[in-house]
Design an enzyme around this catalytic site. Structure first.
Site, mmCIF file in Angstrom:
data_model
loop_
_atom_site.group_PDB
_atom_site.id
_atom_site.type_symbol
_atom_site.label_atom_id
_atom_site.label_comp_id
_atom_site.label_asym_id
_atom_site.label_seq_id
_atom_site.Cartn_x
_atom_site.Cartn_y
_atom_site.Cartn_z
ATOM 1 N N GLN A 23 -30.927 47.937 -23.250
ATOM 2 C CA GLN A 23 -31.460 47.682 -21.908
ATOM 3 C C GLN A 23 -30.797 48.699 -20.973
ATOM 4 O O GLN A 23 -29.832 49.348 -21.362
ATOM 5 C CB GLN A 23 -31.097 46.275 -21.473
ATOM 6 C CG GLN A 23 -29.601 46.009 -21.556
ATOM 7 C CD GLN A 23 -29.289 44.536 -21.749
ATOM 8 O OE1 GLN A 23 -30.137 43.758 -22.168
ATOM 9 N NE2 GLN A 23 -28.066 44.170 -21.421
ATOM 10 N N ASP A 64 -27.001 42.687 -29.240
ATOM 11 C CA ASP A 64 -27.090 41.803 -28.090
ATOM 12 C C ASP A 64 -28.529 41.298 -27.908
ATOM 13 O O ASP A 64 -29.469 42.102 -27.865
ATOM 14 C CB ASP A 64 -26.639 42.590 -26.857
ATOM 15 C CG ASP A 64 -26.667 41.765 -25.580
ATOM 16 O OD1 ASP A 64 -25.657 41.116 -25.288
ATOM 17 O OD2 ASP A 64 -27.724 41.771 -24.914
ATOM 18 N N ASN A 65 -28.697 39.968 -27.866
ATOM 19 C CA ASN A 65 -30.015 39.368 -27.606
ATOM 20 C C ASN A 65 -31.184 40.058 -28.320
ATOM 21 O O ASN A 65 -32.145 40.469 -27.668
ATOM 22 C CB ASN A 65 -30.285 39.366 -26.098
ATOM 23 C CG ASN A 65 -29.403 38.357 -25.384
ATOM 24 O OD1 ASN A 65 -28.975 37.372 -25.988
ATOM 25 N ND2 ASN A 65 -29.119 38.611 -24.124
ATOM 26 N N GLU A 80 -27.032 38.508 -32.323
ATOM 27 C CA GLU A 80 -26.551 37.575 -31.293
ATOM 28 C C GLU A 80 -27.763 36.952 -30.615
ATOM 29 O O GLU A 80 -28.150 37.332 -29.522
ATOM 30 C CB GLU A 80 -25.673 38.309 -30.261
ATOM 31 C CG GLU A 80 -24.964 37.349 -29.321
ATOM 32 C CD GLU A 80 -25.325 37.554 -27.852
ATOM 33 O OE1 GLU A 80 -24.710 36.872 -27.022
ATOM 34 O OE2 GLU A 80 -26.205 38.362 -27.530
ATOM 35 N N LYS A 104 -15.945 40.291 -19.413
ATOM 36 C CA LYS A 104 -17.220 40.992 -19.255
ATOM 37 C C LYS A 104 -17.260 41.720 -17.922
ATOM 38 O O LYS A 104 -18.019 42.671 -17.738
ATOM 39 C CB LYS A 104 -18.384 39.995 -19.332
ATOM 40 C CG LYS A 104 -18.579 39.406 -20.708
ATOM 41 C CD LYS A 104 -19.895 38.660 -20.820
ATOM 42 C CE LYS A 104 -19.957 37.478 -19.859
ATOM 43 N NZ LYS A 104 -21.266 36.779 -19.994
ATOM 44 N N TYR A 105 -16.448 41.231 -16.982
ATOM 45 C CA TYR A 105 -16.537 41.772 -15.618
ATOM 46 C C TYR A 105 -15.266 42.472 -15.170
ATOM 47 O O TYR A 105 -15.189 42.960 -14.054
ATOM 48 C CB TYR A 105 -16.900 40.650 -14.636
ATOM 49 C CG TYR A 105 -18.077 39.834 -15.090
ATOM 50 C CD1 TYR A 105 -19.307 40.448 -15.357
ATOM 51 C CD2 TYR A 105 -17.972 38.468 -15.279
ATOM 52 C CE1 TYR A 105 -20.396 39.703 -15.781
ATOM 53 C CE2 TYR A 105 -19.062 37.720 -15.700
ATOM 54 C CZ TYR A 105 -20.263 38.331 -15.949
ATOM 55 O OH TYR A 105 -21.338 37.600 -16.377
#
Lengths: 551, 551
Positions: free
Chosen positions: B198, B269-270, B298, B411-412
């Site tokens: 993405q 991822d996804n 995942e 993650k952040y």
């Protein structure tokens, strides 16, 4: 996440090869082996299964062919695109299930496929051994009468009864036959023809088309078998013949001939001893032209074969009903037929007896046993059949103790019956047929539901439901010798009945009315009178008038 | 046999059309809908099902696509060769199961087929409604940090970390990365790369290949969603683009790039929000070239999607383990995974936590809860994983009450951890990893067998068997707050153990030895100490030396 890998960086993907070596595609009508239900297989081979290096892949499948010859099955496997197949012999597990296995090596992909064929040489060896063991049994089949009647059946094949009728005037002429068919049709009855694709040794085909017959490795023509029976006076057709196309056409023309004579219903003799691809092709062709035709498969054989013939296009199937007698047996079997896989493709036609089958239960249960089996067949089956005169008259003498063959069988002689002899079941049969016509629930195999009764000799079940406006509840005393009592527990909710309100059941054999309330209700059945109740729910929740019953 | 006909001379044969309108054949990679498990269907459509005139054919199927858009599914049916299809809308029954029905008329044959597609307009309407409802939730996702790190992830896509590293030196350079991979490999550890297909709004693709992105009917670019989450700072790729071939090639090249950097393990991822045909093609291509590659899906999504990704080629799968906590839940779920359909194609990788998931059980169970979930994951799963530092240190603070997101999530932000902080689980993790290495039974999902214990808080199971020489029995106290006792009932026969002879079990976490006899044995587990036993059977029937234990 190193530990995530311990067991998993040695994956092998194993898929069933798209190349199906044995199938029913009519490219070669001689392919007789069917391979089904292979495991492991995901969505019909669409995806691969996962294994880890060193693991074993156990492959199983239903593998079978028409007839009773010995099969050989091989499991073949290889890397995609890499050289030739590796092979391993598959072993039969019983009930037509086979198994083979191989171990996976390097990570990557692998393909497997199953190859199976009829093995004439092995079959012949086995038969030689059997003959030694069963010499007596073989000869005991050679009744003089058999020759006569089978020859007639054999010649009937040769489209046109004329010649046969010429030699056996007592069988009547083709004109007589046409009259019979029309008269029956006028009475709402259809004449079914028994089609037996096989020849007597002196059948014209034997000379005109010798290539249509099965020859043993030693050159002799192989006679028919339907283990344990052997028919040395019958020559089976060889569906593996080079000339199979001509054979198929000829056999289809036999059906066409009888359709022209007004026959729309065929009882096909031992279809499991003829090639399955032939049936799929022949029935498909005939139905496309005559959708109204009905084909009843007389295949008293192993489950996979019986089921496959139904899949291939037979409208109805003989089945194991004659040998299912106890509450447990009947419940399990009809639950499987109406709710298991077969429900989608197999229409079971239960027969209490046939010209070939007089069960032990009928031999020893007296008149009550005939009533029990008749009521079971007519209410468990949407369709049913009886071998008429012998059943109507309660004929229960076997050829010899332990045999299921009739004494003085009509297969071997022409008999005259006194249909009005004392103790005959004509009235009961007539009444039950009326009950079937007046209750649509009994004309369908859907919605069969077994009902709890606290007595092992009492079997209870319902058909239809309250919504459809026709709910039938049947209770049968399976013991033909003694009276039994018990309490039913009705699934009122599923029936759509109010547990706190009376509802009325009409007993259709006697016409008696019963007022019931709640789930638990008492039944008592004396086999000397009638060994069963057939109740019909008379109160429909939606209908006003029914409240009369409660005034 | 007139009565045999009542219900059966109105037969209709219904077969699923060979023409599958929606499938995964890559003729058109844009086809996203998958149709599986259609019923009624006999042997994958090979044979027809039977119905009687007037009867209804209820057709059901699993119908789903990647992502969360609205589908439309139609059931189509007709006479073979006769004109156009008749149609009826299918209704979703939940869990991706759909149903439609039609009634059959004249005797003969009928065909049916299922047509389904992603319906962008309906999807858009639904999203508009949801946005009104969930406006707050949406904005709450827009954390400043998210933008930063996701943008990095997004740019990482653009093969080569250089540019990203340039802007985020603290992430290290490609050279550093190569060093890390080699050093880890030397220690027997493999670095897994998280692949998220993405883009951030300012990703080069957005300008260079605008046609690769999904546009709403109103022209705006649609942001990513994984309900209930919405990521307005992420542009998903449009797998339905006219230009899909180029897109597929480009994405495959991203994997190839990292394989060249020494990565053999990808956590994807996804994947369920990307087109399934793409995964089947891409993973197939990569594995053919690099059989050693491992792909971990995942996909925390609906069962049919999760399963299908495993079928399509993902080596391992995240699964519902994090939310299976009770004895009943764990028993049912792992029985399905190891003995149900999925066993052939889905390799479950249980994770107690992930960077995205801090379960309620871990939030409220204290240190014991972490031990319980670690032992379950490592002994129920042949593979397992943990989101390391946070798990080792028992971090259990959520972003907010009721949330499963970590507080101060990595993650952040980039966090430094004191790996030796008091209460850390490093020693236990190390010991369990040793136990897994020394017990092959724990490296396989086969032979998992649950064992009866008369306490709902105690879960017991075994792996391996006596024949293989490695039998492990695990007992876990699922209640992190209280001590529990109970009696095991061991299946001695299946274990190959003599009920009348002592056998010795070694407890591998403590090293203690227990001498047991017979099936019933007592266990007591105090979660403040260790909430589980991992027993290994020490007596092997075949080995002489083991008799020492009984001297």
């Amino acid at each position: 996440m190193a530990n995530a890998l311990d067991a998993s960086d040695r994956f092998v993907r194993v898929a069933r090869s798209a190349k199906r070596i044995s199938n029913l595609s009519p490219h070669d009508g001689r392919r007789r082996v069917i391979i089904e239900g292979a495991t492991p297989e995901i969505d019909g081979g669409r995806y691969a299964v996962k294994r880890v290096t060193g693991e074993t892949v156990r492959v199983e499948a239903d593998i079978f062919a028409d007839g009773h010859e010995v099969l050989t099955a091989r499991l073949k496997y290889r890397r995609p695109g890499r050289g030739s197949w590796l092979e391993t012999e598959m072993e039969p597990l019983g009930n037509d299930r086979w198994r083979g296995a191989f171990t996976v090596g390097e990570p990557g992909s692998m393909l497997y496929t199953i190859e199976a064929w009829v093995d004439p040489l092995r079959s012949w060896r086995r038969d030689l051994q059997k003959k030694v063991k069963a010499g007596l049994e073989v000869s005991s089949e050679l009744l003089a009468g058999a020759l006569l009647i089978r020859e007639a059946a054999g010649r009937a094949l040769d489209a046109g009864l004329m010649e046969v009728a010429g030699r056996y005037p007592e069988l009547g002429t083709l004109v007589d036959f046409g009259r019979l068919v029309r008269r029956a049709r006028a009475l709402g009855i259809r004449i079914a023809l028994d089609i037996a694709f096989q020849c007597s040794p002196d059948h014209p085909y034997v000379k005109s088309h010798p290539q249509w017959f099965r020859h043993r490795p030693d050159g002799s023509i192989q006679y028919a078998e339907n283990p344990p029976k052997k028919y040395q006076d019958i020559y089976p057709l060889d569906f593996e013949t080079q000339d199979w196309r001509a054979l198929w056409q000829e056999l289809r023309s036999v059906f066409e001939y009888w359709v022209q004579q007004g026959v729309t219903l065929f009882r096909v003799d031992n279809p499991h001893t003829k090639a399955f691809p032939f049936w799929e092709w022949c029935l498909g062709e005939l139905k496309a032209k005559h959708p109204e035709l009905i084909f009843l498969a007389e295949a008293f054989t192993r489950p996979r074969l019986l089921e496959n013939l139904a899949k291939l296009g037979f409208t109805q199937s003989y089945n194991y009903f004659p040998w299912r007698n106890t509450k447990a047996e009947l419940t399990a079997y009809f639950t499987e037929l109406t709710q298991g896989k077969p429900r989608e493709y197999l229409r079971a036609n239960p027969w209490p007896n046939t010209p070939d089958i007089l069960t032990q239960y009928l031999q020893h249960g007296g008149r009550a046993a005939f009533m029990v089996r008749l009521i079971l067949a007519t209410t468990l089956g949407a369709a049913y059949g009886i071998y008429g005169p012998a059943f109507e008259l309660g004929i229960d003498q076997p050829r010899e103790p332990g045999s299921e063959e009739y004494l003085d069988s009509e297969k071997y002689e022409i008999r005259a019956w006194d249909r009005k002899a004392p103790g005959n079941l004509r009235e009961l049969i007539g009444r039950i047929n009326r009950i079937r016509r007046e209750n649509v629930a009994l004309q369908s195999d859907a919605h069969l539901r077994f009902i709890a009764v606290n007595n092992e000799q009492l079997l209870a079940y319902s058909k239809g439901d309250e919504r459809s406006g026709n709910l039938v509840v049947v209770v049968v005393n399976l013991d033909p010798h003694h009276t039994h009592q018990g309490w039913l527990t009705l699934p009122l909710e599923e029936f759509g009945l109010d547990p706190d309100r009376n509802f009325q059941m009409q007993e259709l054999l006697t016409g008696a009315h019963f007022l019931w309330r709640g789930a638990r209700n008492y039944v008592e059945l004396d086999p000397r009178f009638v060994p069963a109740h057939i109740f019909r729910l008379r109160r429909h929740v939606r209908s006003e008038r029914d409240f009369d019953y409660f005034l």
